[in-house]
Design a protein around this motif. Structure first.
Motif, mmCIF file in Angstrom:
data_model
loop_
_atom_site.group_PDB
_atom_site.id
_atom_site.type_symbol
_atom_site.label_atom_id
_atom_site.label_comp_id
_atom_site.label_asym_id
_atom_site.label_seq_id
_atom_site.Cartn_x
_atom_site.Cartn_y
_atom_site.Cartn_z
ATOM 1 N N SER A 92 -5.682 9.414 -1.382
ATOM 2 C CA SER A 92 -6.114 10.620 -0.666
ATOM 3 C C SER A 92 -4.905 11.469 -0.288
ATOM 4 C CB SER A 92 -6.930 10.231 0.569
ATOM 5 O OG SER A 92 -6.133 9.496 1.475
ATOM 6 N N ILE A 93 -3.804 10.827 0.083
ATOM 7 C CA ILE A 93 -2.579 11.556 0.460
ATOM 8 C C ILE A 93 -2.021 12.288 -0.756
ATOM 9 C CG2 ILE A 93 -0.188 11.281 1.299
ATOM 10 C CD1 ILE A 93 -1.247 8.737 2.833
ATOM 11 N N LEU A 94 -1.980 11.591 -1.881
ATOM 12 C CA LEU A 94 -1.458 12.212 -3.111
ATOM 13 C C LEU A 94 -2.345 13.369 -3.567
ATOM 14 C CD1 LEU A 94 -0.502 8.950 -5.054
ATOM 15 C CD2 LEU A 94 1.095 10.599 -4.039
ATOM 16 N N ARG A 95 -3.647 13.213 -3.392
ATOM 17 C CA ARG A 95 -4.569 14.237 -3.888
ATOM 18 C C ARG A 95 -4.480 15.557 -3.126
ATOM 19 N NH1 ARG A 95 -10.237 11.544 -4.318
ATOM 20 N NH2 ARG A 95 -10.888 13.674 -4.798
ATOM 21 N N VAL A 96 -4.037 15.529 -1.869
ATOM 22 C CA VAL A 96 -3.831 16.813 -1.179
ATOM 23 C C VAL A 96 -2.432 17.360 -1.451
ATOM 24 C CG1 VAL A 96 -5.537 16.409 0.655
ATOM 25 C CG2 VAL A 96 -3.145 15.751 1.039
ATOM 26 N N GLY A 97 -1.661 16.670 -2.286
ATOM 27 C CA GLY A 97 -0.332 17.161 -2.663
ATOM 28 C C GLY A 97 0.775 16.687 -1.745
ATOM 29 N N ALA A 98 0.425 15.810 -0.786
ATOM 30 C CA ALA A 98 1.435 15.314 0.154
ATOM 31 C C ALA A 98 2.059 14.030 -0.382
ATOM 32 C CB ALA A 98 0.813 15.077 1.521
ATOM 33 N N ARG A 99 3.064 13.558 0.333
ATOM 34 C CA ARG A 99 3.810 12.400 -0.104
ATOM 35 C C ARG A 99 3.647 11.260 0.903
ATOM 36 N NH1 ARG A 99 9.985 12.472 -2.358
ATOM 37 N NH2 ARG A 99 9.246 14.210 -3.616
ATOM 38 N N PRO A 100 3.245 10.074 0.444
ATOM 39 C CA PRO A 100 3.180 8.952 1.382
ATOM 40 C C PRO A 100 4.566 8.406 1.697
ATOM 41 C CG PRO A 100 2.410 8.265 -0.798
ATOM 42 C CD PRO A 100 2.777 9.721 -0.906
ATOM 43 N N ARG A 351 10.517 7.440 -7.847
ATOM 44 C CA ARG A 351 10.485 7.981 -6.488
ATOM 45 C C ARG A 351 10.697 6.914 -5.418
ATOM 46 N NH1 ARG A 351 5.615 11.656 -4.470
ATOM 47 N NH2 ARG A 351 6.609 13.172 -5.824
ATOM 48 N N TYR A 352 10.110 5.761 -5.614
ATOM 49 C CA TYR A 352 10.211 4.704 -4.606
ATOM 50 C C TYR A 352 11.034 3.515 -5.119
ATOM 51 C CZ TYR A 352 6.542 7.359 -2.261
ATOM 52 O OH TYR A 352 5.819 8.351 -1.646
ATOM 53 N N ARG A 353 11.866 3.784 -6.164
ATOM 54 C CA ARG A 353 12.627 2.691 -6.777
ATOM 55 C C ARG A 353 13.483 1.962 -5.745
ATOM 56 N NH1 ARG A 353 15.567 5.304 -10.953
ATOM 57 N NH2 ARG A 353 16.909 5.818 -9.183
ATOM 58 N N ASP A 354 14.092 2.714 -4.852
ATOM 59 C CA ASP A 354 15.010 2.096 -3.893
ATOM 60 C C ASP A 354 14.320 1.638 -2.607
ATOM 61 O OD1 ASP A 354 17.041 2.563 -5.664
ATOM 62 O OD2 ASP A 354 17.466 4.555 -4.842
ATOM 63 N N LEU A 355 13.016 1.865 -2.536
ATOM 64 C CA LEU A 355 12.300 1.441 -1.328
ATOM 65 C C LEU A 355 11.910 -0.018 -1.463
ATOM 66 C CD1 LEU A 355 10.778 2.082 1.369
ATOM 67 C CD2 LEU A 355 8.767 2.452 -0.059
ATOM 68 N N SER A 356 12.200 -0.805 -0.437
ATOM 69 C CA SER A 356 11.657 -2.155 -0.459
ATOM 70 C C SER A 356 10.902 -2.386 0.837
ATOM 71 C CB SER A 356 12.756 -3.187 -0.710
ATOM 72 O OG SER A 356 13.296 -3.637 0.507
ATOM 73 N N CYS A 357 9.728 -2.966 0.689
ATOM 74 C CA CYS A 357 8.923 -3.398 1.824
ATOM 75 C C CYS A 357 8.734 -4.893 1.628
ATOM 76 C CB CYS A 357 7.576 -2.674 1.848
ATOM 77 S SG CYS A 357 7.728 -0.903 2.124
ATOM 78 N N PRO A 358 9.749 -5.688 1.986
ATOM 79 C CA PRO A 358 9.739 -7.114 1.622
ATOM 80 C C PRO A 358 8.550 -7.882 2.179
ATOM 81 C CG PRO A 358 11.586 -6.599 3.094
ATOM 82 C CD PRO A 358 10.982 -5.303 2.687
ATOM 83 N N VAL A 359 8.088 -7.500 3.359
ATOM 84 C CA VAL A 359 6.978 -8.266 3.956
ATOM 85 C C VAL A 359 5.691 -8.023 3.161
ATOM 86 C CG1 VAL A 359 5.685 -8.740 6.062
ATOM 87 C CG2 VAL A 359 8.087 -8.041 6.216
ATOM 88 N N ALA A 360 5.445 -6.764 2.819
ATOM 89 C CA ALA A 360 4.254 -6.430 2.034
ATOM 90 C C ALA A 360 4.347 -7.042 0.632
ATOM 91 C CB ALA A 360 4.099 -4.916 1.948
#
Ligand code: PLP
Length: 395
Positions: A92-100, A351-360
Motif C-alpha cells: 500500500s505504501i509503494l502504491r501511493v508512490g511513497a517509500r517504506p 535500494r535496501y541492499r545495505d539495510l539489515s534487520c537481523p531480528v526480522a
C-alpha cells in the motif's frame, strides 16, 4: 489424523442457514452497492472497536491504501513500518508512490520495536523529516507496543495507521494514574484497518475490509475516496477509487460478528493447551519450542494484553525440516513470513541492499505457524505436539 491449518467447514456448519438467509436478503433487496447492510456493519464494527465510525471497504489492502491516500501521502514521502508482516502493509505504501522505512522487530513477540523506531525517527528529524506517517502492524493477533508507539507519534508529530488486519478485537492496556483502560486494536491511531479475508478471525465469504476512525474529518475523506472521490455524485474533488465493501459480505459478517468473542476465547484456550502440552512434552525447557511471547502487564495483574491468536507461532530449530515432517504427517502449518519486506524482489534493485534487520531476518528463518482455529479438537492438538516431540526426539 488430519489437522488442517484452518478448517472452515465446521466453522460454517452452525451458521450456514443464517448466512444463506442473509445472502438471500441482499439478493431480494436489489440493493447491491453500499446501502443498509454496509451501514449496519459499519456501525456494529465501530461500536465493537470503541471508535466513532467505520468505513466499509473492498479489502484489508484497500483499507491501508485508502488511509494513506486520505493522509495525502505520496511521492517523496516515507512511511515508517515493520519488515516482518504480510506484503500488503508495504504494498500500500509503494502504491501511493511513497517509500517504506523499516524498523526492526522485537525478538520475543515479532512486533515492531519502539527502540528501533525511535533511532530512525531521530535520524530522520536530523536529516530534514521525510517520514510522514507510521504504519504499525498488530502481528498474529497481538497489539504492538502502542503505549510507546503513540508516545513517539506525539513526540515526532506523526499520524499512526494501525494495520489491524490480524487483530480485530485485540486489546491493549494503558495504565494511567494507576487505572487501566483497555483500547481495542484500530482505536488508538488516526485510523485502524481491518481485513475480512476468510482466514482472519472475522472472515467473510470473499474479500472485504473496514477502516475505523474517531476523526470526523478523516472519516469524510475516507468515505469520499472510497467512492472515486465524488461529492456530490459526478463531482470529483479527489482522485479516489472503487474501494466499496460488497453488501453480501456485510450481511454475512453481521451474522458472524456476535460470535466473534466466543471464537477468540476458543483460540485463546487452544493457545493455553498448546503451551501446556509443549511443557508436558519437555519442549519448553531446552528450549526447543519457543511460542510467541505475550506482553506481560506492567502492573502484574492476572491478565496480559488481549491477544486474539489469529496465528499461533512458534520459533524452532531446523524449521524447514520440521515443516516438511509435519506436512507429511497430515498437519497443516505455514511460514509467516519467509521473506522480509526489504528483501522482496519487487523493490528497486539495491535500494535496501545495505539495510539489515537481523531480528526480522532470523524470525523469517525460524518461525512456524500451527493450527489454532476455534474448532480444533484436543486430540488434534495433542497429535500436533506428539509429532513435534517425535521429530526432535529422533534426530
Ligand atoms: C490479511 C492482511 C492484510 C490484507 O488484507 P486483505 O483483506 O487480504 O487485502 C494486510 N495486512 C496484514 C497484516 C494482513 O494479515
Amino acid at each position: 489424523m488430519k489437522v488442517p491449518l484452518l478448517d472452515l467447514k465446521p466453522h460454517l456448519a452452525p451458521l450456514r442457514k443464517e448466512i444463506l438467509e442473509a445472502v438471500t436478503r441482499v439478493v431480494d433487496s436489489t440493493c447491491y452497492i453500499l446501502g443498509d447492510e454496509v451501514e449496519g456493519l459499519e456501525a456494529e464494527i465501530a461500536r465493537y472497536c470503541g471508535t466513532m465510525s467505520g468505513i466499509g471497504v473492498s479489502s484489508g489492502t484497500d483499507a491501508l491504501l485508502v488511509s494513506l491516500m486520505a493522509l495525502g501521502i505520496g511521492q517523496g514521502d516515507q512511511v515508517l513500518t515493520t519488515p516482518y508482516t504480510f506484503f500488503a502493509t508495504m504494498g500500500s505504501i509503494l502504491r501511493v508512490g511513497a517509500r517504506p522505512v523499516f524498523a526492526d522487530i522485537d525478538p520475543q513477540d515479532y512486533n515492531i520495536d519502539p527502540v528501533a523506531m525511535e533511532e530512525i525517527l531521530e535520524q530522520d528529524r536530523r536529516q530534514g523529516r521525510k517520514i510522514r506517517a507510521i504504519m504499525v502492524v498488530h502481528l498474529f493477533g497481538q497489539c504492538a507496543r502502542m503505549d510507546r508507539i503513540m508516545e513517539l507519534a506525539r513526540t515526532y508529530d506523526l499520524p499512526v495507521i494501525e494495520d489491524a488486519a490480524q487483530a480485530i478485537g485485540a486489546e491493549f492496556p494503558e495504565v494511567e494514574n494507576g487505572r487501566t483502560t483497555w483500547y481495542r486494536a484500530g482505536s488508538m491511531g488516526i485510523c485502524g484497518c481491518f481485513s475480512f479475508f476468510p482466514s482472519k478471525n472475522l472472515g467473510g465469504i470473499g474479500d472485504g475490509g473496514m477502516v475505523v476512525t474517531g476523526d470526523p474529518g478523516f472519516e469524510e475523506l475516507l468515505r469520499c475516496l472510497r467512492n472515486h472521490g465524488a461529492k456530490p455524485k459526478y463531482h470529483h474533488r479527489l482522485t479516489g477509487g472503487n474501494f466499496r465493501l460488497d453488501p453480501i459480505q456485510a450481511a454475512v459478517l453481521r451474522v458472524k460478528l456476535p460470535r466473534l468473542e466466543t471464537w477468540h476465547s476458543r483460540r485463546r484456550e487452544n493457545r493455553e493447551r498448546y503451551n501446556r502440552l509443549f511443557a508436558d512434552a519437555g519442549l519448553l525447557d531446552d528450549p526447543v519450542v519457543t511460542p510467541q511471547a505475550v506482553y506481560e502487564q506492567a502492573d502484574g495483574a492476572d491478565s496480559h494484553n488481549y491477544h486474539i491468536f489469529n496465528q499461533y507461532v512458534i520459533r524452532v530449530p531446523r524449521r524447514d525440516e520440521l515443516r516438511a515432517y509435519l506436512q507429511d504427517a497430515g498437519i497443516g502449518c505455514e511460514v509467516y513470513y519467509p521473506v522480509c519486506l526489504h528483501r522482496q524482489p519487487c523493490l528497486p534493485a539495491g535500494r535496501y541492499r545495505d539495510l539489515s534487520c537481523p531480528v526480522a531476518e532470523k524470525a523469517a528463518r525460524e518461525t512456524l505457524a500451527l493450527p489454532i482455529y476455534p474448532e480444533l479438537s484436543e486430540a488434534q492438538q495433542a497429535y500436533v505436539v506428539e509429532k513435534i516431540q517425535t521429530f526432535y526426539a529422533s534426530r
